[in-house]
Scaffold this active site. Structure first.
Site, mmCIF file in Angstrom:
data_model
loop_
_atom_site.group_PDB
_atom_site.id
_atom_site.type_symbol
_atom_site.label_atom_id
_atom_site.label_comp_id
_atom_site.label_asym_id
_atom_site.label_seq_id
_atom_site.Cartn_x
_atom_site.Cartn_y
_atom_site.Cartn_z
ATOM 1 N N TYR A 137 32.804 25.888 57.634
ATOM 2 C CA TYR A 137 34.168 26.108 58.111
ATOM 3 C C TYR A 137 35.057 24.880 57.868
ATOM 4 O O TYR A 137 36.170 24.809 58.359
ATOM 5 C CB TYR A 137 34.161 26.432 59.606
ATOM 6 C CG TYR A 137 33.773 27.862 59.927
ATOM 7 C CD1 TYR A 137 32.503 28.329 59.628
ATOM 8 C CD2 TYR A 137 34.668 28.730 60.530
ATOM 9 C CE1 TYR A 137 32.134 29.627 59.921
ATOM 10 C CE2 TYR A 137 34.307 30.037 60.827
ATOM 11 C CZ TYR A 137 33.039 30.478 60.522
ATOM 12 O OH TYR A 137 32.690 31.775 60.816
ATOM 13 N N LYS A 193 18.643 26.165 57.898
ATOM 14 C CA LYS A 193 18.064 26.668 56.650
ATOM 15 C C LYS A 193 17.648 25.456 55.816
ATOM 16 O O LYS A 193 17.934 25.362 54.613
ATOM 17 C CB LYS A 193 19.089 27.568 55.941
ATOM 18 C CG LYS A 193 18.542 28.398 54.802
ATOM 19 C CD LYS A 193 17.500 29.430 55.209
ATOM 20 C CE LYS A 193 16.864 30.015 53.952
ATOM 21 N NZ LYS A 193 15.705 30.868 54.232
ATOM 22 N N ASP A 225 16.919 33.027 58.822
ATOM 23 C CA ASP A 225 16.468 34.389 58.484
ATOM 24 C C ASP A 225 15.379 34.847 59.460
ATOM 25 O O ASP A 225 15.419 35.968 59.979
ATOM 26 C CB ASP A 225 15.996 34.469 57.016
ATOM 27 C CG ASP A 225 15.075 33.328 56.600
ATOM 28 O OD1 ASP A 225 14.905 32.360 57.369
ATOM 29 O OD2 ASP A 225 14.512 33.407 55.484
ATOM 30 N N ASP A 249 28.029 31.904 63.897
ATOM 31 C CA ASP A 249 28.936 33.054 63.797
ATOM 32 C C ASP A 249 28.128 34.331 63.571
ATOM 33 O O ASP A 249 28.325 35.338 64.243
ATOM 34 C CB ASP A 249 29.913 32.825 62.633
ATOM 35 C CG ASP A 249 30.854 34.002 62.454
ATOM 36 O OD1 ASP A 249 31.388 34.483 63.469
ATOM 37 O OD2 ASP A 249 31.025 34.461 61.304
ATOM 38 N N ASP A 253 26.927 37.789 66.440
ATOM 39 C CA ASP A 253 27.266 39.217 66.342
ATOM 40 C C ASP A 253 25.993 40.045 66.567
ATOM 41 O O ASP A 253 26.015 41.071 67.248
ATOM 42 C CB ASP A 253 27.875 39.564 64.975
ATOM 43 C CG ASP A 253 29.401 39.440 64.972
ATOM 44 O OD1 ASP A 253 29.935 38.627 65.771
ATOM 45 O OD2 ASP A 253 30.054 40.141 64.175
HETATM 46 C C1 IPM Z 1 34.292 34.415 65.707
HETATM 47 C C2 IPM Z 1 35.110 34.995 64.593
HETATM 48 C C3 IPM Z 1 35.866 33.873 63.870
HETATM 49 C C4 IPM Z 1 34.837 32.947 63.255
HETATM 50 C C5 IPM Z 1 36.881 34.345 62.805
HETATM 51 C C6 IPM Z 1 37.882 35.331 63.365
HETATM 52 C C7 IPM Z 1 37.618 33.186 62.174
HETATM 53 O O1 IPM Z 1 34.318 35.736 63.737
HETATM 54 O O2 IPM Z 1 34.883 33.781 66.597
HETATM 55 O O3 IPM Z 1 33.078 34.611 65.708
HETATM 56 O O4 IPM Z 1 34.409 33.140 62.112
HETATM 57 O O5 IPM Z 1 34.429 32.026 63.944
HETATM 58 MG MG MG Z 2 32.340 35.949 64.436
#
Ligand code: IPM
Ligand code: MG
Length: 357
Positions: A137, A193, A225, A249, A253
């Protein structure tokens, strides 16, 4: 009586709807616990950008520094170039305020919300400490010969000793705190990794050095992984994970799904002792915007995390308990837009439970 200055960026899509419920919960818990606050609203969003072409300026970031915390709904608009406003607002906050920790608890409150067979709340209770200001990032990179067959695109993954060290230390301190509260043996898993991406071994070394200061906490390691595999197969293994920005990130999810979906996952972008930002981890979900169907529990969870950060531990627990109690009541079939419960209705159900404890 303690009082706090809280910035609010409701943002795009479902952001304003879930933020409304989050603020409703904040108002209710403040009344019960006896603290006050002042809200400072900011308009920055994709929607606002389309109208004004305005993004977040350095001056605004300076203004944020004077606040105690910032609450963010969601940022992202389908008519704006992908990532433009997200980088300005979300990364503006993260980088601008040096919010080097992205704290993402993965906690299952009620078994029926979990997609894994045979796993329940006792199995899914860990925290991801995502490094939040470096890695892929970094924004250091660019294009050469863009749009031609010879195009080159480069992004630099930046890993500093300071960044790896402070994230690792935060993770070990958190494991220690969890050990004190839960009494069990605790561990921190470094997820990287470093086999394929050798510069990741800066993480290996910084982590090992920090681990020496925490002899009561078990240092552990998984490649990213394998971590994805373990999160599904044996989520009970994890206690605290520390990981570079991009991996954090991605795995959060996955983690959100383990706890019931994007509608419920909350996060804190933290610099201990300084202004920090709290947000649900979901995006602006334009297809659900304005329909009063989005789940506000992630945004409400973000308020709970903000209260903990501000030192209002009693209020934080009260709010978290209300959400947990609601989910365990069986009245909420799912923590998403298909729950059959409106955004405002879900907020009311949380608030109704706040006074009970
Ligand atoms: C998160 C989101 C952000 C990230 C995006 C919207 C820039 O996916 O907060 O997880 O990648 O960090
Ligand atoms: Mg995210």
């Amino acid at each position: 009586m303690a009082s706090y200055d809280i910035g609010v960026l409701a943002g795009d899509g479902i952001g304003p709807e879930v933020t409304r419920e989050a603020l409703k919960a904040l108002e209710a818990v403040a009344a019960v616990e006896g603290f006050t606050y002042k809200l400072v609203e900011y308009p920055y969003s994709g929607e606002y950008y389309l109208k004004t072409k305005e993004l977040v300026s350095d001056q605004v970031i300076d203004e944020w520094r004077a606040l105690d915390a910032v609450l963010l709904g969601a940022i992202g608009h389908p008519d704006v170039e992908p990532g433009l406003v997200e980088r300005s607002v979300i990364l503006g906050l993260r980088f601008g305020l040096d919010l080097y920790i992205n704290l993402r608890p993965i906690k299952l409150y009620a078994e029926h919300l979990c997609p894994l067979k045979g796993k329940g709340p006792a199995d899914i209770d860990f925290v991801v400490v995502r490094e939040n200001t470096e890695g892929l990032y970094s924004q250091i990179g660019g294009h050469l010969k863009k749009g031609t067959p010879d195009e080159v695109s480069i992004i630099n993954g930046v890993y500093t000793w300071k960044g790896c060290e402070r994230a690792s230390r935060y993770a070990f301190e958190l494991a220690q705190k969890r050990a004190r509260e839960g009494g069990e043996g605790r561990r921190v898993t470094l997820v990287d990794k470093a086999n394929a991406v050798r510069p990741h071994d800066i993480w290996t070394r910084a982590f090992a050095q920090v681990a020496r200061d925490f002899p009561d906490i078990e240092p552990d390691h998984a490649y990213v992984d394998a971590c994805c595999m373990w999160m599904i197969k044996n989520p009970e293994w994890f206690d605290v994970i520390v990981t570079p920005n991009m991996f954090g990130d991605i795995i959060t999810d996955l983690g959100a799904m383990l706890q019931g979906g994007m509608g419920i996952a909350a996060s804190g972008n933290i610099h201990p002792g300084q202004t920090s930002m709290f947000e649900p981890i979901h995006g602006s979900a334009p297809k659900y915007a304005g329909k009063n169907v989005a789940c506000p529990l992630g945004a409400i969870g973000a308020v709970s995390m903000m209260l903990e950060f501000l030192g209002e531990a009693g209020a934080a627990v009260r709010l978290e308990d209300s959400v947990a109690d609601l989910l365990r009541s069986g009245k909420v079939p799912s923590a998403d837009a298909r729950s059959g419960i409106s955004t405002s209705g879900m907020g009311d159900m949380v608030v109704e439970r706040l006074g009970r404890g």
